[in-house]
Design an enzyme around this catalytic site. Sequence first.
Site, PDB file in Angstrom:
ATOM      1  N   GLY A 233      17.472 -33.891  20.687  1.00  0.00           N
ATOM      2  CA  GLY A 233      18.008 -34.762  21.741  1.00  0.00           C
ATOM      3  C   GLY A 233      18.303 -36.105  21.096  1.00  0.00           C
ATOM      4  N   ALA A 234      19.508 -36.616  21.332  1.00  0.00           N
ATOM      5  CA  ALA A 234      19.982 -37.773  20.561  1.00  0.00           C
ATOM      6  C   ALA A 234      19.020 -38.973  20.544  1.00  0.00           C
ATOM      7  CB  ALA A 234      21.361 -38.177  21.064  1.00  0.00           C
TER       8      ALA A 234
ATOM      9  N   ARG B   9      20.409 -34.754  10.658  1.00  0.00           N
ATOM     10  CA  ARG B   9      21.372 -34.175  11.602  1.00  0.00           C
ATOM     11  C   ARG B   9      22.575 -35.139  11.700  1.00  0.00           C
ATOM     12  NH1 ARG B   9      19.168 -31.588  16.983  1.00  0.00           N
ATOM     13  NH2 ARG B   9      21.085 -30.387  16.681  1.00  0.00           N
TER      14      ARG B   9
ATOM     15  N   GLN C  10      17.989 -24.732  25.102  1.00  0.00           N
ATOM     16  CA  GLN C  10      17.339 -25.974  25.566  1.00  0.00           C
ATOM     17  C   GLN C  10      17.260 -26.040  27.091  1.00  0.00           C
ATOM     18  OE1 GLN C  10      19.713 -25.810  23.243  1.00  0.00           O
ATOM     19  NE2 GLN C  10      19.485 -27.356  21.666  1.00  0.00           N
TER      20      GLN C  10
ATOM     21  N   ASP D 262      25.670 -36.978  22.656  1.00  0.00           N
ATOM     22  CA  ASP D 262      25.149 -37.206  21.305  1.00  0.00           C
ATOM     23  C   ASP D 262      25.900 -38.315  20.576  1.00  0.00           C
ATOM     24  OD1 ASP D 262      24.398 -34.247  21.990  1.00  0.00           O
ATOM     25  OD2 ASP D 262      23.010 -35.015  20.473  1.00  0.00           O
TER      26      ASP D 262
ATOM     27  N   LYS E  64      26.205 -31.129  23.548  1.00  0.00           N
ATOM     28  CA  LYS E  64      25.849 -29.750  23.214  1.00  0.00           C
ATOM     29  C   LYS E  64      27.028 -28.795  23.384  1.00  0.00           C
ATOM     30  CE  LYS E  64      22.882 -28.515  21.799  1.00  0.00           C
ATOM     31  NZ  LYS E  64      22.867 -28.370  20.325  1.00  0.00           N
TER      32      LYS E  64
HETATM   33  O1  MRU Z   1      20.798 -29.938  19.467  1.00  0.00           O
HETATM   34  P1  MRU Z   1      20.087 -30.833  20.423  1.00  0.00           P
HETATM   35  O2  MRU Z   1      19.084 -30.139  21.271  1.00  0.00           O
HETATM   36  O3  MRU Z   1      19.522 -32.054  19.740  1.00  0.00           O
HETATM   37  O4  MRU Z   1      21.235 -31.343  21.385  1.00  0.00           O
HETATM   38  C1  MRU Z   1      20.902 -32.193  22.433  1.00  0.00           C
HETATM   39  C2  MRU Z   1      22.027 -32.480  23.339  1.00  0.00           C
HETATM   40  O5  MRU Z   1      23.166 -32.081  23.116  1.00  0.00           O
HETATM   41  C3  MRU Z   1      21.740 -33.386  24.498  1.00  0.00           C
HETATM   42  O6  MRU Z   1      22.535 -33.054  25.589  1.00  0.00           O
HETATM   43  C4  MRU Z   1      22.051 -34.833  24.078  1.00  0.00           C
HETATM   44  O7  MRU Z   1      21.384 -35.146  22.912  1.00  0.00           O
HETATM   45  C5  MRU Z   1      21.695 -35.794  25.129  1.00  0.00           C
HETATM   46  S1  MRU Z   1      19.973 -36.031  25.207  1.00  0.00           S
HETATM   47  C6  MRU Z   1      19.581 -37.300  26.195  1.00  0.00           C
END
Ligand code: MRU
Length: 345
Positions: free
Chosen positions: A46-47, A88, A195, A236, A247
Amino acid sequence: MIKTIRWVDDAVVMIDQRVLPHREEYLTCRDYQDVVSAIKTMAIRGAPAVGIAAAMGIALGFSAVSVHTEKDQKTYFCRICDDLSKTRPTAVNLFWAIERMKRCFEKSLPSGVDSVKKALKEEAIKICREDIEANREMGRRGRDFIKDGASILTHCNAGALATGGYGTALGVIRAAREEGKNIHVFVDETRPVLQGARLTAWELKKENIPATLIVDNVAGSLMREGRIDLVIVGADRIAANGDTANKIGTYPLAVLAAENNVPFYVAAPTSTIDRGVRHGDDIPIEERSADEVLGVYGTKIAPDRTVVFNPAFDVTPNRYIKAIITETGVATPPFDESIDKLFHD
Ligand code: MRU
């Protein structure tokens, strides 16, 4: 309250998101390389949460430094930042947090190594605290978009687990619920890492927010049947023109929403906006391991050696987005202007 990530004594402790929802286990990182590995393997994801983890990782890494010349301290510090920056590529919060820690390092460097250690730790904890405050503010600004009785669709996990706490898209949903609104959330399972199924469904259950889990392919027919009032997702990286990386699977949702006249909202802190990137085509998209697609929980679901394409994110063009909810304001089209204003008012 869900404790996503914390500084405890001389360690960084995070809930291990790889084993949720079946086990609630905490991972203790005593070395910055533990944090590097936790981000890569998505023990934390999550970002905003990745940004916080990077900041705490830097503070943790530097706390072990035993060199004394400024030159050696700088070399050591840069190595830690460099390792964390390679974890990442898509979520800009990671790079935003590293830059902020670099400024803190430069500022405290003349005061000596112990002051630098203290300043870095305090800055990392502050980044976490500010993120939670930003989420609550987004909730206050975004909750009016959710009417009493609304049926909401969300994708992936943009909740407490993806942030310092409370959540972005899920924070707005939480805030609407806290106001006493009667709402219902459809949760996309979010292949391949699930997720939605594993994390969002878990968070909503904990909060007693009525929710229904669906496989990703169901969203279109729900919208066509008029059963979704709005879509809200996190982000993100948001380009200066509002194009939004989130995502994988977010873009098709936005297109379906436009086709069915369903408003599509993004909720994200300003730390997710990358004004250095003019449009979405310039956002780097992470590709993850084929194993995530070839199997589920260790069970193979495809023939051996099947070729896989596994991008973790996609980009939603700004024209599909009704509003971007941040802690400093709500940006609406035309986004070039309204996003700029978020940083000046
Ligand atoms: O691959 P992830 O689980 O890190 O991806 C997360 C997402 O795409 C979330 O929607 C995004 O980070 C927003 S979190 C507040």
